[in-house]
Design a protein around this motif. Structure first.
Motif, mmCIF file in Angstrom:
data_model
loop_
_atom_site.group_PDB
_atom_site.id
_atom_site.type_symbol
_atom_site.label_atom_id
_atom_site.label_comp_id
_atom_site.label_asym_id
_atom_site.label_seq_id
_atom_site.Cartn_x
_atom_site.Cartn_y
_atom_site.Cartn_z
ATOM 1 N N UNK A 59 0.825 -1.208 0.000
ATOM 2 C CA UNK A 59 0.000 0.000 0.000
ATOM 3 C C UNK A 59 0.864 1.265 0.000
ATOM 4 N N UNK A 60 1.900 1.273 0.828
ATOM 5 C CA UNK A 60 2.780 2.444 0.890
ATOM 6 C C UNK A 60 3.504 2.631 -0.441
ATOM 7 N N UNK A 61 3.972 1.547 -1.025
ATOM 8 C CA UNK A 61 4.671 1.625 -2.317
ATOM 9 C C UNK A 61 3.755 2.212 -3.389
ATOM 10 N N UNK A 64 3.300 5.996 -2.837
ATOM 11 C CA UNK A 64 4.489 6.760 -3.211
ATOM 12 C C UNK A 64 4.561 6.935 -4.725
ATOM 13 N N UNK A 65 4.316 5.856 -5.462
ATOM 14 C CA UNK A 65 4.372 5.916 -6.920
ATOM 15 C C UNK A 65 3.311 6.846 -7.479
ATOM 16 N N UNK A 66 2.136 6.876 -6.856
ATOM 17 C CA UNK A 66 1.037 7.693 -7.355
ATOM 18 C C UNK A 66 1.152 9.168 -6.962
ATOM 19 N N UNK A 71 11.686 6.677 -7.369
ATOM 20 C CA UNK A 71 11.603 5.290 -6.889
ATOM 21 C C UNK A 71 10.827 5.182 -5.582
ATOM 22 N N UNK A 72 10.384 3.980 -5.268
ATOM 23 C CA UNK A 72 9.669 3.726 -4.017
ATOM 24 C C UNK A 72 10.634 3.743 -2.841
ATOM 25 N N UNK A 73 11.782 3.104 -3.015
ATOM 26 C CA UNK A 73 12.767 3.008 -1.938
ATOM 27 C C UNK A 73 13.895 4.017 -2.120
ATOM 28 N N UNK A 74 14.353 4.538 -1.017
ATOM 29 C CA UNK A 74 15.505 5.442 -1.007
ATOM 30 C C UNK A 74 16.674 4.696 -0.388
ATOM 31 N N UNK A 75 17.795 4.628 -1.090
ATOM 32 C CA UNK A 75 18.994 3.960 -0.600
ATOM 33 C C UNK A 75 20.045 5.012 -0.273
ATOM 34 N N UNK A 76 20.598 4.913 0.906
ATOM 35 C CA UNK A 76 21.589 5.895 1.315
ATOM 36 C C UNK A 76 22.730 5.209 2.039
ATOM 37 N N UNK A 88 21.418 1.802 3.434
ATOM 38 C CA UNK A 88 20.295 1.809 4.364
ATOM 39 C C UNK A 88 19.018 2.110 3.574
ATOM 40 N N UNK A 89 17.999 1.287 3.768
ATOM 41 C CA UNK A 89 16.774 1.400 2.987
ATOM 42 C C UNK A 89 15.673 2.142 3.757
ATOM 43 N N UNK A 90 14.967 2.983 3.024
ATOM 44 C CA UNK A 90 13.788 3.655 3.565
ATOM 45 C C UNK A 90 12.780 3.830 2.440
ATOM 46 N N UNK A 91 11.499 3.985 2.806
ATOM 47 C CA UNK A 91 10.538 4.415 1.811
ATOM 48 C C UNK A 91 10.884 5.860 1.459
ATOM 49 N N UNK A 92 10.867 6.195 0.182
ATOM 50 C CA UNK A 92 11.230 7.556 -0.229
ATOM 51 C C UNK A 92 10.204 8.544 0.302
#
Length: 235
Positions: A59-61, A64-66, A71-76, A88-92
């Motif tokens: 649902x969160x993904x 975010x896309x809509x 991207x759905x995930x943010x990598x840092x 480290x992964x987070x929802x964007x």
């Protein structure tokens, strides 16, 4: 005595291309975290959490896309156990051009710049999307870190994962930070989060390393739930 980051910077070994802080400095042998109850608990908790929350992830993904491009995930890149870097992964929660937005905002706003230099966070962050504010307030944005835990890059409980630029703020205490896996939650998260200054964050991380035990982890987890529900210190 020079702290760990100063020694590495002086030798030109800590930079964007380095892969291990401890290898770069040579200031102390790598500390290998004891494998046992804590790791078994981490794996069980990550698998359980990912299974139970699969619908939330979907649902969160979709939201975010809509709601915004990107991207759905943010990598840092963050610093982990023994100074090893990991994504480290987070929802964007930010706009894709967030870095440029932040630089412009800090250049134009003296108060915001002072807040950023003091805590590395902004209560009114122009980079964050409308949906992102909700995800951050509820801490839902951090749920993908269950994947980091399953990979062995993070633990359920530990110091908050830091970025390269924050190493210098830890001084000699960076040794303590690198001796354990960073956590999804920890003493800082249940003791005020964004309501405390950076020196206090470092103190909380060092206190956790000094006192760490499975019983302390359980106590922190129990304290995390009301903090998340009340959204205390979240931004």
């Amino acid at each position: 005595m020079q702290d760990m980051s100063e020694l590495a910077i002086a030798s030109g070994q800590i930079d964007g291309d380095s892969t291990s802080l401890s290898t770069a400095t040579g200031a102390r042998p790598q500390v290998v975290e004891r494998i046992g109850t804590k790791r078994a608990f981490d794996v069980a908790a990550a698998i359980t959490g990912l299974t139970i929350l699969i619908v939330v992830f979907v649902l969160v993904a979709a939201c975010i896309k809509l709601s915004s491009r990107g991207p759905v995930l943010f990598r840092h890149s963050r610093i982990g156990l023994n100074g090893q870097r990991f994504d480290c992964l987070k929802f964007r929660t930010m706009h894709v051009d967030g870095h440029a937005v932040l630089e412009k905002h800090l250049a134009e706003n003296v108060c915001a710049r002072a807040e950023w230099e003091r805590t590395q966070k902004l209560r009114d962050d122009p980079r964050v999307t409308a949906l992102g504010k909700v995800l951050r307030k509820s801490s839902v944005d951090e749920l993908p870190q269950l994947i980091n835990i399953l990979r062995g890059e993070m633990s359920v409980v530990g110091p908050r994962p830091i970025v390269q630029a924050e190493i210098v703020r830890y001084g000699t205490h960076i040794h303590d930070y690198c001796s354990v896996r960073p956590g999804l939650t920890g003493l800082w998260q249940v003791s005020g989060r964004s309501d405390v200054d950076y020196a206090q964050r470092v103190a909380f991380d060092c206190e956790y390393v000094l006192r760490r035990s499975f019983l302390l982890d359980l106590a922190i987890i129990l304290r995390t739930l009301p903090v998340v529900f009340a959204a205390r210190g979240a931004c």
